[in-house]
Design a protein around this motif. Sequence first.
Motif, PDB file in Angstrom:
ATOM      1  N   LEU A   1      50.686  39.109  31.337  1.00  0.00           N
ATOM      2  CA  LEU A   1      51.885  38.659  31.916  1.00  0.00           C
ATOM      3  C   LEU A   1      51.789  39.329  33.374  1.00  0.00           C
ATOM      4  N   LEU A   2      51.691  40.780  33.217  1.00  0.00           N
ATOM      5  CA  LEU A   2      51.691  41.455  34.378  1.00  0.00           C
ATOM      6  C   LEU A   2      50.498  41.134  35.413  1.00  0.00           C
ATOM      7  N   CYS A   3      49.416  40.839  34.686  1.00  0.00           N
ATOM      8  CA  CYS A   3      47.987  40.497  35.630  1.00  0.00           C
ATOM      9  C   CYS A   3      48.326  39.119  36.280  1.00  0.00           C
ATOM     10  N   GLU A   4      48.814  38.246  35.612  1.00  0.00           N
ATOM     11  CA  GLU A   4      49.270  36.938  36.010  1.00  0.00           C
ATOM     12  C   GLU A   4      50.075  36.995  37.212  1.00  0.00           C
ATOM     13  N   GLU A   5      51.176  37.789  37.135  1.00  0.00           N
ATOM     14  CA  GLU A   5      51.997  38.066  38.090  1.00  0.00           C
ATOM     15  C   GLU A   5      51.548  38.552  39.453  1.00  0.00           C
ATOM     16  N   LEU A   6      50.623  39.744  39.236  1.00  0.00           N
ATOM     17  CA  LEU A   6      49.815  40.214  40.344  1.00  0.00           C
ATOM     18  C   LEU A   6      48.899  39.284  40.918  1.00  0.00           C
ATOM     19  N   LYS A   7      48.228  38.417  40.169  1.00  0.00           N
ATOM     20  CA  LYS A   7      47.221  37.523  40.755  1.00  0.00           C
ATOM     21  C   LYS A   7      48.170  36.328  41.527  1.00  0.00           C
ATOM     22  N   ASN A   8      49.200  35.974  41.015  1.00  0.00           N
ATOM     23  CA  ASN A   8      49.961  35.349  41.957  1.00  0.00           C
ATOM     24  C   ASN A   8      50.618  35.762  43.189  1.00  0.00           C
ATOM     25  N   MET A   9      51.054  36.951  42.888  1.00  0.00           N
ATOM     26  CA  MET A   9      51.245  37.599  44.346  1.00  0.00           C
ATOM     27  C   MET A   9      50.170  37.757  45.323  1.00  0.00           C
TER      28      MET A   9
ATOM     29  N   ASP B   1      46.419  33.688  48.820  1.00  0.00           N
ATOM     30  CA  ASP B   1      46.699  33.839  50.156  1.00  0.00           C
ATOM     31  C   ASP B   1      47.345  32.528  50.315  1.00  0.00           C
ATOM     32  N   ASN B   2      47.742  32.163  51.813  1.00  0.00           N
ATOM     33  CA  ASN B   2      48.557  30.856  52.086  1.00  0.00           C
ATOM     34  C   ASN B   2      47.900  29.562  51.546  1.00  0.00           C
ATOM     35  N   ALA B   3      46.510  29.710  51.413  1.00  0.00           N
ATOM     36  CA  ALA B   3      45.749  28.322  50.900  1.00  0.00           C
ATOM     37  C   ALA B   3      45.588  28.282  49.532  1.00  0.00           C
ATOM     38  N   SER B   4      46.508  29.171  48.864  1.00  0.00           N
ATOM     39  CA  SER B   4      46.599  29.339  47.214  1.00  0.00           C
ATOM     40  C   SER B   4      45.361  29.593  46.877  1.00  0.00           C
ATOM     41  N   LYS B   5      44.280  30.261  47.250  1.00  0.00           N
ATOM     42  CA  LYS B   5      42.943  30.737  46.695  1.00  0.00           C
ATOM     43  C   LYS B   5      43.158  31.786  46.157  1.00  0.00           C
ATOM     44  N   GLU B   6      42.949  32.118  44.977  1.00  0.00           N
ATOM     45  CA  GLU B   6      43.026  33.323  44.250  1.00  0.00           C
ATOM     46  C   GLU B   6      41.981  34.355  44.767  1.00  0.00           C
ATOM     47  N   ILE B   7      42.279  35.539  44.378  1.00  0.00           N
ATOM     48  CA  ILE B   7      41.521  36.576  44.977  1.00  0.00           C
ATOM     49  C   ILE B   7      41.150  37.454  43.673  1.00  0.00           C
ATOM     50  N   SER B   8      40.318  38.327  43.756  1.00  0.00           N
ATOM     51  CA  SER B   8      39.809  38.991  42.484  1.00  0.00           C
ATOM     52  C   SER B   8      40.382  40.234  42.707  1.00  0.00           C
ATOM     53  N   LEU B   9      41.210  40.771  41.748  1.00  0.00           N
ATOM     54  CA  LEU B   9      41.679  42.070  41.887  1.00  0.00           C
ATOM     55  C   LEU B   9      40.840  43.247  41.931  1.00  0.00           C
ATOM     56  N   ILE B  10      39.468  43.046  41.678  1.00  0.00           N
ATOM     57  CA  ILE B  10      38.278  43.978  41.875  1.00  0.00           C
ATOM     58  C   ILE B  10      38.365  44.656  43.030  1.00  0.00           C
ATOM     59  N   TYR B  11      38.937  44.059  44.114  1.00  0.00           N
ATOM     60  CA  TYR B  11      38.890  44.308  45.643  1.00  0.00           C
ATOM     61  C   TYR B  11      40.138  44.945  46.153  1.00  0.00           C
ATOM     62  N   ILE B  12      40.955  45.050  45.179  1.00  0.00           N
ATOM     63  CA  ILE B  12      42.279  45.897  45.502  1.00  0.00           C
ATOM     64  C   ILE B  12      42.101  47.556  45.823  1.00  0.00           C
TER      65      ILE B  12
END
Length: 96
Positions: free
Chosen positions: A74-82, A85-96
């Motif tokens: 649940l926390l991972c899904e929330e982070l990915k949603n946060m 970007d504005n175009a609704s493309k997901e980014i990988s958490l690996i780059y954080i």
Amino acid sequence: MHYKREGLDIMMMLLGSLRERRTITQIMHTTRLDTRTASKYVQILLKRGLIERIDDGGGRVCYSITEKGSRFLLLCEELKNMLKDNASKEISLIYI
């Protein structure tokens, strides 16, 4: 188009598939992982208490998500949603 899945994406997919009990073969089919990769991530998640191994008594081993694993997912899904970007493309958490 093929893309390389990152470790966290694989763990999230695997955890999501284990909302129902599954054997390693069912996990492989559901997540489209090969034997080596599926086994590797199952071991990682087991060691961290995010999934549990269940012996059904008939020689069949199944896996299921734990309460800790459900919270983690649940926390991972929330982070990915946060982080979308504005175009609704997901980014990988690996780059954080």
